[in-house]
Scaffold this motif. Structure first.
Motif: not given
Length: 127
Positions: A65-72
């Motif tokens: 989820p942290i990676a997803v947030q950084l991409i978003r």
């Protein structure tokens, strides 16, 4: 010798490189520690390679989820994630080097846990 101490004719930068060389020599002289340390770094590099390779579909496939947030946060671009992963890996590897200099037993315990985690990650990435 500390970095803020200088020998005659030595610059702070050359002393920093000498300290790094000494630390690396000490770590790789301790083969099990050195091999695990390199393994952790190589798995991180491989994971980053996959992030770049699969950047077009990563937002849908990423489990972290942290990676997803950084991409978003970066408008769908993975460059912020790659930067965060690179900085994180460097901090961990440098911290492990310093721990190895100060307390080998603790450094082995921490590195062993990280190496097991990286091994599981490698299995997840390749299976």
């Amino acid at each position: 010798m500390f970095l803020n101490q200088t020998q005659e004719g030595s610059s702070p930068a050359s002393l920093g490189l000498e300290s790094l060389r000494h630390a690396l020599t000490r770590i790789f002289g301790d083969r099990p520690f050195g091999l695990m340390w390199v393994f952790v770094g190589l798995v991180a590099v491989y994971d980053t390679h996959l992030v770049i390779r699969d950047r077009l579909v990563l937002l849908e496939a990423e489990l972290n989820p942290i990676a997803v947030q950084l991409i978003r946060l970066n408008g769908g671009d993975v460059s912020l994630l790659v930067l965060a992963k690179t900085i994180g890996t460097l901090v961990v590897l440098c911290t492990l080097m310093r721990m190895h200099q100060c307390n080998r037993g603790r450094a082995y315990r921490v590195l062993s846990g990280i190496a097991v985690f990286q091994f599981v990650l490698l299995l997840m990435l390749t299976v």
